[in-house]
Design an enzyme around this catalytic site. Structure first.
Site, PDB file in Angstrom:
ATOM      1  N   CYS A  24      39.329  36.714  49.962  1.00 51.79           N
ATOM      2  CA  CYS A  24      38.183  37.384  49.331  1.00 51.79           C
ATOM      3  C   CYS A  24      38.386  37.409  47.826  1.00 51.79           C
ATOM      4  O   CYS A  24      39.374  37.965  47.337  1.00 51.79           O
ATOM      5  CB  CYS A  24      38.011  38.816  49.820  1.00 51.79           C
ATOM      6  SG  CYS A  24      36.701  39.620  48.876  1.00 51.79           S
TER       7      CYS A  24
ATOM      8  N   LYS B  73      31.373  40.115  59.728  1.00 51.73           N
ATOM      9  CA  LYS B  73      31.759  40.365  58.338  1.00 51.73           C
ATOM     10  C   LYS B  73      33.230  40.773  58.294  1.00 51.73           C
ATOM     11  O   LYS B  73      33.701  41.494  59.177  1.00 51.73           O
ATOM     12  CB  LYS B  73      30.889  41.505  57.767  1.00 51.73           C
ATOM     13  CG  LYS B  73      31.299  42.003  56.386  1.00 51.73           C
ATOM     14  CD  LYS B  73      31.085  40.982  55.301  1.00 51.73           C
ATOM     15  CE  LYS B  73      31.590  41.455  53.938  1.00 51.73           C
ATOM     16  NZ  LYS B  73      31.600  40.363  52.937  1.00 51.73           N
TER      17      LYS B  73
END
Ligand code: RRO
Length: 315
Positions: free
Chosen positions: A134, A50
């Site tokens: 992101c 992640k």
């Protein structure tokens, strides 16, 4: 000529031989050590963590992921355990078994440089993937859509890191943007790989019956994945494959079947990541995708991936 022999799915990434081209997409099944261990035990040939920040984050309020008939929408908001957790995981990983990528998504240039310096100083074979894309942190623009900021970040990371690293890009939708981004990436020799694409950011899914958004953060705006994004992912893989001939491309986006893996490889990907479909099906998906890819290759008479990788025909 079609043959019934089982094709070889083996490939090479930055000169390292791998059993197949499959891995998870950053963010899926890779936040906690137990999830990463499950990927290590799966048929995936490589693993990525992640995206991490300087300090641990809970992420955005739930519901923040929703499966849809044609994919998914998410606004997780970078929930992660903080970079030291992933460095510790990387220190204990068995690199002879499979490579481990560490995805880094600091909230500022300084945060990114702190994490990158720490990763450099632990001197592990872990591979750095800088996430430039992101879409889900409220108030934070993606560096991938701010070309000056992206160039500055890459210059600083390349100088600080001094080893091969890669970037995770957002999708682009215009040839002028493909050209500009490729020009920036090609300036950095240590930038060895390019992962295309992150989710298609800031989409809005509406539940007609409820007359409502389906996820809570950012008034329902979130990143699309799954079937919705496959053509956009293939376009970005192929666009950067054409424009960055010295870089290795990792395909990501819309992979649910062996045929989708084949299409990413044909477009020019060397590795292929799985996001939404892994979220829905779990790590057993890698065995199915490997089997389906091998079946398709056998049907077409291919014995090895390098017989067709990047060989997309145009009309
Ligand atoms: O955590 C997220 O919300 C997230 C990230 Br960091 C990303 O890179 N891509 C995405 O779809 N979600």
């Amino acid at each position: 000529m079609p043959t019934s022999a089982t094709p070889d799915l083996g490939t090479e990434f930055l000169e390292r031989p791998l059993a197949n081209p499959l891995m998870n997409a950053a963010g899926v099944w890779c936040t906690l050590a137990a999830q990463l261990d499950a990927l290590a035990d799966s048929e995936a040939a490589a693993i990525v963590t992640k995206s991490c920040t300087l300090v641990r984050r809970d992420g955005n309020p739930e519901p923040r992921y929703r499966a849809l008939p044609l994919g998914s929408i998410n606004s997780m908001g970078l929930p992660n355990e903080g970079y030291l957790y992933y460095l510790d995981y990387a220190a204990h990983h068995d690199y002879d078994h499979k490579p481990l990528f560490v995805s880094v998504s600091g909230l500022s240039l300084d945060d990114n440089l702190t994490i990158v310096a720490a990763l450099r100083d632990v001197v592990l074979p872990a591979l750095l993937e800088i996430n430039l894309s992101c879409p889900n942190v409220p108030g934070k623009a993606q560096p991938g859509y701010d070309f000056e900021a992206m160039d500055e970040l890459l210059a600083e990371v390349a100088t600080a890191y001094r080893r091969p690293f890669g970037v995770k890009l957002p999708p682009y939708f215009d040839f002028a943007h493909f050209d500009t981004v490729a020009q920036i990436l090609n300036r950095y020799e240590h930038l060895a790989f390019i992962t295309c694409i992150n989710s298609v950011g800031n989409a809005l899914i509406i539940d007609t019956g409820q007359e409502s958004a389906v996820i809570r953060p950012k008034d329902g705006f979130g990143g699309l994945g799954g079937d919705y994004v496959l053509p956009t992912a293939l376009a970005n893989v192929n666009a950067f494959h054409r424009r960055c001939p010295t870089k290795t491309i990792i395909g990501c986006g819309g992979v649910r079947t062996g045929e989708h893996v084949f299409q990413h490889l044909l477009a020019g990907a060397t590795l292929v990541q799985v996001g939404t479909a892994l979220y829905e099906e779990g790590p057993g998906i890698f065995q199915r995708l490997a089997r389906e890819l091998a079946e398709l290759m056998a049907h077409k008479g291919y014995r090895r991936i390098d017989e067709f990788r990047g060989r997309l025909k145009t009309l």
